[in-house]
Every structure is written in structure tokens, then in C-alpha cells.
Design a protein around this motif. Sequence first.
Motif, PDB file in Angstrom:
ATOM      1  N   MET A 110     -90.150 -51.357 -62.390  1.00 39.62           N
ATOM      2  CA  MET A 110     -90.143 -50.153 -62.305  1.00 39.62           C
ATOM      3  C   MET A 110     -90.870 -49.505 -61.036  1.00 39.62           C
ATOM      4  N   GLU A 111     -90.433 -48.375 -60.435  1.00 35.86           N
ATOM      5  CA  GLU A 111     -90.916 -47.965 -59.307  1.00 35.86           C
ATOM      6  C   GLU A 111     -92.235 -46.867 -59.414  1.00 35.86           C
ATOM      7  N   THR A 112     -93.089 -47.250 -58.648  1.00 29.52           N
ATOM      8  CA  THR A 112     -94.282 -46.587 -58.871  1.00 29.52           C
ATOM      9  C   THR A 112     -94.348 -45.385 -58.134  1.00 29.52           C
ATOM     10  N   VAL A 113     -95.208 -44.321 -58.226  1.00 35.60           N
ATOM     11  CA  VAL A 113     -95.056 -43.148 -57.694  1.00 35.60           C
ATOM     12  C   VAL A 113     -95.484 -43.120 -56.176  1.00 35.60           C
ATOM     13  N   ASN A 114     -96.626 -44.038 -55.788  1.00 40.89           N
ATOM     14  CA  ASN A 114     -96.546 -44.266 -54.392  1.00 40.89           C
ATOM     15  C   ASN A 114     -95.287 -45.049 -53.638  1.00 40.89           C
ATOM     16  N   ASN A 115     -94.658 -45.757 -54.277  1.00 38.66           N
ATOM     17  CA  ASN A 115     -93.517 -46.322 -53.598  1.00 38.66           C
ATOM     18  C   ASN A 115     -92.483 -45.302 -53.397  1.00 38.66           C
ATOM     19  N   LYS A 116     -92.219 -44.497 -54.427  1.00 41.15           N
ATOM     20  CA  LYS A 116     -91.362 -43.445 -54.394  1.00 41.15           C
ATOM     21  C   LYS A 116     -91.486 -42.480 -53.164  1.00 41.15           C
ATOM     22  N   LEU A 117     -92.670 -41.895 -53.312  1.00 36.68           N
ATOM     23  CA  LEU A 117     -93.291 -41.130 -51.895  1.00 36.68           C
ATOM     24  C   LEU A 117     -92.960 -41.637 -50.702  1.00 36.68           C
ATOM     25  N   GLU A 118     -93.321 -42.883 -50.607  1.00 39.83           N
ATOM     26  CA  GLU A 118     -93.108 -43.527 -49.340  1.00 39.83           C
ATOM     27  C   GLU A 118     -91.639 -43.639 -48.942  1.00 39.83           C
ATOM     28  N   ARG A 119     -91.075 -43.906 -50.076  1.00 39.65           N
ATOM     29  CA  ARG A 119     -89.359 -44.115 -49.737  1.00 39.65           C
ATOM     30  C   ARG A 119     -88.739 -42.793 -49.520  1.00 39.65           C
ATOM     31  N   LEU A 120     -89.457 -41.687 -50.021  1.00 44.90           N
ATOM     32  CA  LEU A 120     -88.933 -40.274 -49.854  1.00 44.90           C
ATOM     33  C   LEU A 120     -89.261 -39.918 -48.356  1.00 44.90           C
ATOM     34  N   ARG A 121     -90.360 -40.350 -48.077  1.00 44.42           N
ATOM     35  CA  ARG A 121     -90.914 -39.901 -46.687  1.00 44.42           C
ATOM     36  C   ARG A 121     -90.196 -40.678 -45.573  1.00 44.42           C
ATOM     37  N   ALA A 122     -90.082 -41.887 -45.777  1.00 43.60           N
ATOM     38  CA  ALA A 122     -89.214 -42.701 -44.872  1.00 43.60           C
ATOM     39  C   ALA A 122     -87.782 -42.056 -44.689  1.00 43.60           C
ATOM     40  N   LYS A 123     -87.467 -41.720 -45.809  1.00 43.59           N
ATOM     41  CA  LYS A 123     -85.919 -41.185 -45.742  1.00 43.59           C
ATOM     42  C   LYS A 123     -85.926 -39.686 -45.040  1.00 43.59           C
ATOM     43  N   ALA A 124     -86.730 -38.995 -45.336  1.00 37.69           N
ATOM     44  CA  ALA A 124     -86.812 -37.723 -44.609  1.00 37.69           C
ATOM     45  C   ALA A 124     -87.252 -37.885 -43.166  1.00 37.69           C
ATOM     46  N   GLU A 125     -88.006 -38.707 -42.537  1.00 38.23           N
ATOM     47  CA  GLU A 125     -88.418 -38.953 -41.432  1.00 38.23           C
ATOM     48  C   GLU A 125     -86.751 -39.419 -40.659  1.00 38.23           C
ATOM     49  N   LEU A 126     -86.135 -40.330 -40.989  1.00 42.29           N
ATOM     50  CA  LEU A 126     -84.762 -40.588 -40.609  1.00 42.29           C
ATOM     51  C   LEU A 126     -83.805 -39.464 -40.619  1.00 42.29           C
ATOM     52  N   PHE A 127     -83.992 -38.700 -41.477  1.00 41.60           N
ATOM     53  CA  PHE A 127     -82.902 -37.352 -41.538  1.00 41.60           C
ATOM     54  C   PHE A 127     -83.436 -36.511 -40.526  1.00 41.60           C
ATOM     55  N   LEU A 128     -84.627 -36.485 -40.174  1.00 42.90           N
ATOM     56  CA  LEU A 128     -85.201 -35.298 -39.120  1.00 42.90           C
ATOM     57  C   LEU A 128     -85.057 -35.967 -37.935  1.00 42.90           C
ATOM     58  N   LYS A 129     -84.859 -37.219 -37.671  1.00 40.95           N
ATOM     59  CA  LYS A 129     -84.703 -38.165 -36.404  1.00 40.95           C
ATOM     60  C   LYS A 129     -83.147 -37.732 -35.888  1.00 40.95           C
ATOM     61  N   GLU A 130     -82.545 -38.127 -36.944  1.00 41.05           N
ATOM     62  CA  GLU A 130     -81.009 -37.918 -36.875  1.00 41.05           C
ATOM     63  C   GLU A 130     -80.262 -36.400 -37.183  1.00 41.05           C
ATOM     64  N   ASP A 131     -81.294 -35.476 -37.491  1.00 40.11           N
ATOM     65  CA  ASP A 131     -80.742 -34.268 -37.371  1.00 40.11           C
ATOM     66  C   ASP A 131     -79.897 -34.048 -38.577  1.00 40.11           C
ATOM     67  N   ILE A 132     -79.946 -34.682 -39.729  1.00 43.70           N
ATOM     68  CA  ILE A 132     -79.050 -34.636 -40.813  1.00 43.70           C
ATOM     69  C   ILE A 132     -79.451 -33.594 -41.828  1.00 43.70           C
ATOM     70  N   LYS A 133     -78.185 -32.726 -42.314  1.00 44.42           N
ATOM     71  CA  LYS A 133     -78.666 -31.645 -43.315  1.00 44.42           C
ATOM     72  C   LYS A 133     -79.128 -32.391 -44.752  1.00 44.42           C
ATOM     73  N   VAL A 134     -79.850 -31.749 -45.406  1.00 45.56           N
ATOM     74  CA  VAL A 134     -80.427 -32.361 -46.616  1.00 45.56           C
ATOM     75  C   VAL A 134     -80.251 -31.365 -47.948  1.00 45.56           C
ATOM     76  N   PHE A 135     -80.120 -32.213 -48.914  1.00 45.85           N
ATOM     77  CA  PHE A 135     -79.986 -31.603 -50.451  1.00 45.85           C
ATOM     78  C   PHE A 135     -81.388 -32.156 -51.054  1.00 45.85           C
ATOM     79  N   LEU A 136     -82.126 -31.052 -51.387  1.00 43.06           N
ATOM     80  CA  LEU A 136     -83.545 -31.526 -51.931  1.00 43.06           C
ATOM     81  C   LEU A 136     -83.656 -30.796 -53.512  1.00 43.06           C
ATOM     82  N   LYS A 137     -84.137 -31.600 -54.362  1.00 44.44           N
ATOM     83  CA  LYS A 137     -84.344 -31.029 -55.618  1.00 44.44           C
ATOM     84  C   LYS A 137     -85.876 -31.467 -56.116  1.00 44.44           C
ATOM     85  N   THR A 138     -86.569 -30.586 -56.527  1.00 42.44           N
ATOM     86  CA  THR A 138     -87.870 -30.783 -57.032  1.00 42.44           C
ATOM     87  C   THR A 138     -87.961 -31.109 -58.603  1.00 42.44           C
ATOM     88  N   TYR A 139     -89.043 -31.488 -59.025  1.00 45.68           N
ATOM     89  CA  TYR A 139     -89.283 -31.755 -60.525  1.00 45.68           C
ATOM     90  C   TYR A 139     -88.885 -30.577 -61.283  1.00 45.68           C
TER      91      TYR A 139
END
Length: 83
Positions: free
Chosen positions: A1-30
Motif C-alpha cells: 500500500m502506498e504511504t502518504v509521503n510516497n503519494k505526495l512525492e508522486r503527485l509533486r513529480a507529476k505536477a513538475e512534469l506538467f508544469l515543465k511541459e505546459d500541460i493542462k490539468v484536472f485536479l481533485k481534492t479530498y
Amino acid sequence: METVNNKLERLRAKAELFLKEDIKVFLKTYDNDYYFCNILLVDEDYITIYNFRGKRKGEKNRLLWLDVDELEEYKEETEEVNN
């Protein structure tokens, strides 16, 4: 099972890629809030976004990473044309 820290790191890495590539995003909160946005800034604790669609269109928001549940590439809805 994925830990909170692992999920946050994965989300941050994905966001950095989307920012770098100027990709539009769908984001959902809890809280089941939805954002259709461009990423402006990826920080350690926050993500800053600009909404291009929906009830928040034209707004800039800063969200805590701990509140982000889902972050995906935005897919344009296209209407199929029947010939």
C-alpha cells in the motif's frame, strides 16, 4: 500500500512534469472539489494553479499538497461527428 509521503512525492513529480511541459490539468481534492487548471508553481507544501474552466474560471488558487487527491492530464471533451 502506498504511504502518504510516497503519494505526495508522486503527485509533486507529476505536477513538475506538467508544469515543465505546459500541460493542462484536472485536479481533485479530498473534499471532492474539482479544478481545471494550469500549474503556475510547484512548491514543497503547496501547488499554485490558474483555473481555465468551471466555476473557478479565471481564479488563481494555492492548495496544500495534503489536500490533493488526484492530478491528471486534462482531456478535452470532444463531440463525435457521425457521417
